[in-house]
Design an enzyme around this catalytic site. Structure first.
Site, mmCIF file in Angstrom:
data_model
loop_
_atom_site.group_PDB
_atom_site.id
_atom_site.type_symbol
_atom_site.label_atom_id
_atom_site.label_comp_id
_atom_site.label_asym_id
_atom_site.label_seq_id
_atom_site.Cartn_x
_atom_site.Cartn_y
_atom_site.Cartn_z
ATOM 1 N N GLU A 68 29.774 13.367 -21.284
ATOM 2 C CA GLU A 68 28.480 13.828 -21.801
ATOM 3 C C GLU A 68 28.146 15.222 -21.285
ATOM 4 O OE1 GLU A 68 23.833 12.242 -21.840
ATOM 5 O OE2 GLU A 68 25.220 11.555 -20.291
ATOM 6 N N HIS B 61 24.047 0.817 -18.832
ATOM 7 C CA HIS B 61 23.006 1.269 -17.910
ATOM 8 C C HIS B 61 23.165 0.575 -16.560
ATOM 9 C CE1 HIS B 61 20.278 2.590 -21.486
ATOM 10 N NE2 HIS B 61 21.191 3.492 -21.169
ATOM 11 N N ASP C 138 0.817 -1.217 0.000
ATOM 12 C CA ASP C 138 0.000 0.000 0.000
ATOM 13 C C ASP C 138 0.852 1.269 0.000
ATOM 14 O OD1 ASP C 138 1.016 -0.316 2.506
ATOM 15 O OD2 ASP C 138 -0.869 0.064 3.586
ATOM 16 N N TYR D 193 34.269 1.623 -24.462
ATOM 17 C CA TYR D 193 34.080 0.615 -23.422
ATOM 18 C C TYR D 193 34.875 -0.627 -23.827
ATOM 19 C CZ TYR D 193 30.251 3.908 -23.218
ATOM 20 O OH TYR D 193 29.522 5.068 -23.206
ATOM 21 N N HIS E 181 26.746 2.749 -28.870
ATOM 22 C CA HIS E 181 25.532 3.575 -28.760
ATOM 23 C C HIS E 181 25.650 4.809 -29.643
ATOM 24 C CE1 HIS E 181 27.683 6.462 -26.194
ATOM 25 N NE2 HIS E 181 28.108 5.435 -25.457
ATOM 26 N N GLU F 25 27.542 12.622 -26.178
ATOM 27 C CA GLU F 25 28.105 11.680 -25.213
ATOM 28 C C GLU F 25 28.867 10.525 -25.871
ATOM 29 O OE1 GLU F 25 25.064 9.181 -23.304
ATOM 30 O OE2 GLU F 25 23.557 10.475 -24.230
ATOM 31 N N ASP G 80 27.115 8.760 -14.517
ATOM 32 C CA ASP G 80 26.095 9.329 -15.410
ATOM 33 C C ASP G 80 24.929 9.716 -14.516
ATOM 34 O OD1 ASP G 80 24.133 9.900 -17.301
ATOM 35 O OD2 ASP G 80 24.754 8.300 -18.651
ATOM 36 N N ARG H 201 33.074 7.617 -20.695
ATOM 37 C CA ARG H 201 32.058 8.395 -21.422
ATOM 38 C C ARG H 201 32.104 9.818 -20.902
ATOM 39 N NH1 ARG H 201 28.088 5.276 -20.774
ATOM 40 N NH2 ARG H 201 26.838 6.242 -19.133
ATOM 41 N N HIS I 246 15.331 11.354 -22.213
ATOM 42 C CA HIS I 246 15.338 10.994 -23.626
ATOM 43 C C HIS I 246 14.073 11.609 -24.209
ATOM 44 C CE1 HIS I 246 18.098 7.237 -22.974
ATOM 45 N NE2 HIS I 246 18.729 8.379 -22.815
ATOM 46 N N ASP J 154 21.571 15.971 -17.708
ATOM 47 C CA ASP J 154 22.130 14.662 -18.059
ATOM 48 C C ASP J 154 23.624 14.833 -18.330
ATOM 49 O OD1 ASP J 154 22.619 12.097 -18.873
ATOM 50 O OD2 ASP J 154 21.347 12.161 -20.651
ATOM 51 N N HIS K 263 21.078 12.372 -27.784
ATOM 52 C CA HIS K 263 19.623 12.285 -27.875
ATOM 53 C C HIS K 263 19.020 13.630 -27.496
ATOM 54 C CE1 HIS K 263 19.648 12.080 -23.447
ATOM 55 N NE2 HIS K 263 20.593 11.152 -23.564
#
Length: 430
Positions: A400, A236, A32, A381, A343, A377, A253, A398, A354, A264, A347
């Protein structure tokens, strides 16, 4: 701002039509208890209302327009337990609406608001429970011919219209995104100052979230990624539960959501405060690519154009470092780089991290125009088991930033957090 958006949509709508927007539903977390409520971005875009259980109707008929909200009624007992409600009278005044009705009486009034209209704009399928109410109201009108009722006969998705509107940011939106970028940058700077060998990734996550909250951003814009060592190679990764080791790079990130608008940012830095020579070399390949891409952004350019430049820099760099072998042009043509850069370059960003908007094709060749907001970005890797020099195995990098296109170029909204090797090391040393 909301009135201007409604008027813009009215201009694009057919005469004798209605566009219907649904508020987000509360989501059960366990038994709940619910997850923190976050309003549907499209619903919010046109009214700024942040309560659940609501329906917004934008009606255009005979050259006249009006806005109607169905929302929860005032209820003293419910408000004691669950929080204040705006109610109908205050909704009309505070949200600049023409009419507000109780959502509890939706089935009694919805068909009357749709009566005589020809077309319904609806994002069918997003909120199936509301779809049932809407189609029931239409069916009721169809069965009311003896009463002189006329039911809508056309159904059209409003997303193509609204997505194009949201794609171009106003000056007010850019100001909110700039603030989101500043808060996000402060969180990353705090993480760089706080990082120590032996910390858990989640402890660094806590430092970032603390900075966000203290600056007025009540939540991250998405699940924060803190990946040290080869965890950074999981795009991710959100477990954030490993111990950060001496010699690791950590990829963060993270972005703050400020008044519904997302920041971002990704930064990668050494846990111990000092890049190794090999880490610095690979890092600078990604940094050079990111800076070159941002420098290309202006009206008329495209994400595709920038990504082609990024590919040339990163593949050339990997060949030079012995990570890849072969002719650079051939490696790009054969997409051999996808083993390490899998990737896209960026975006759209805005109310959603996104954000909505058509790229025109999978390569994202749509020409940029003033007011578009995007992320840039690039990343590399290198899996722990890759057949590459040992110093690069298990390294993920990375970088970004958030960028808005201006009349003559672009503005980086997230420039407050350092990204050169020297600047990062200096901040961590401080």
């Amino acid at each position: 701002m909301f009135l201007q958006r409604r008027q813009q949509l009215f201009t694009a709508m057919s005469d004798n039509s209605v566009a219907i927007f649904c508020a987000s539903e509360e989501q059960v977390r366990s038994r709940d208890t619910e997850f923190p409520f976050r309003q549907d971005s499209d619903f919010f875009y046109f009214c700024g209302f942040s309560e659940p259980k609501a329906l917004l109707l934008l009606i255009k008929k005979a050259g006249e327009t009006r806005s109607v909200l169905f929302n929860r009624s005032k209820d003293k007992l419910a408000e004691i337990w669950q929080g204040r409600r705006l109610g109908q009278t205050q909704a009309i005044d505070q949200l600049a609406l023409d009419k507000a009705l109780p959502i509890e009486e939706l089935n009694e009034h919805l068909h009357l608001e749709l009566e005589g209209l020809s077309k319904v704009y609806l994002a069918q399928g997003r909120y199936p429970a509301y779809d049932q109410h809407i189609f029931a109201a239409i069916e009721r009108l169809r069965n009311g011919l003896r009463s002189g009722w006329q039911a809508p006969t056309q159904l059209e998705d409003w997303r193509p219209l609204v997505d194009e509107m949201r794609l171009i940011k106003s000056a007010d939106e850019v100001a909110l995104m700039r603030k989101a970028g500043e808060i996000s940058a402060a969180g990353h700077c705090r993480a760089m100052r706080s990082a120590k060998v032996g910390m858990f990734e989640y402890q660094l996550e806590a430092e970032i979230h603390h900075e966000f909250l203290m600056a007025g951003a009540r939540a991250p814009a998405y699940g924060t990624i803190v990946g040290a060592g080869d965890n950074a190679c999981i795009l991710h990764y959100t477990e954030n539960q490993s111990v950060m080791q001496d010699g690791d790079l950590v990829l963060i990130d993270a972005g703050a959501e400020y008044q519904m608008y997302a920041g971002d940012i990704t930064r990668t830095f050494p846990v111990n405060g000092k890049f190794s020579p090999e880490q610095a070399k690979l890092y600078n390949v990604v940094l050079e690519a990111q800076i070159a891409a941002i420098d290309m952004l202006k009206p008329g350019a495209s994400i595709y154009d920038a990504n082609q430049r990024v590919l040339n820099i990163m593949v050339s760099g990997m060949v030079e470092l012995g990570i890849m072998q072969g002719d650079v042009a051939t490696l790009i043509e054969e997409e051999a780089y996808k083993e390490y850069y899998m990737h896209g370059l960026g975006h759209w960003i805005g109310l959603d991290v996104h954000d909505v908007g058509d790229y025109h094709d999978v390569k994202r060749t749509r020409p940029l125009v003033e007011g578009m907001a995007i992320t840039i970005e690039p990343g590399l890797y290198i899996p722990a088991d890759a057949d590459v020099p040992a110093a690069y195995q298990g390294v993920g990098i990375r970088i970004e930033d958030d960028v808005v296109i201006t009349a003559n170029g672009c503005e980086v909204l997230t420039a407050d957090v350092p990204k050169t090797v020297a600047d990062i090391e200096a901040l961590m040393a401080s």
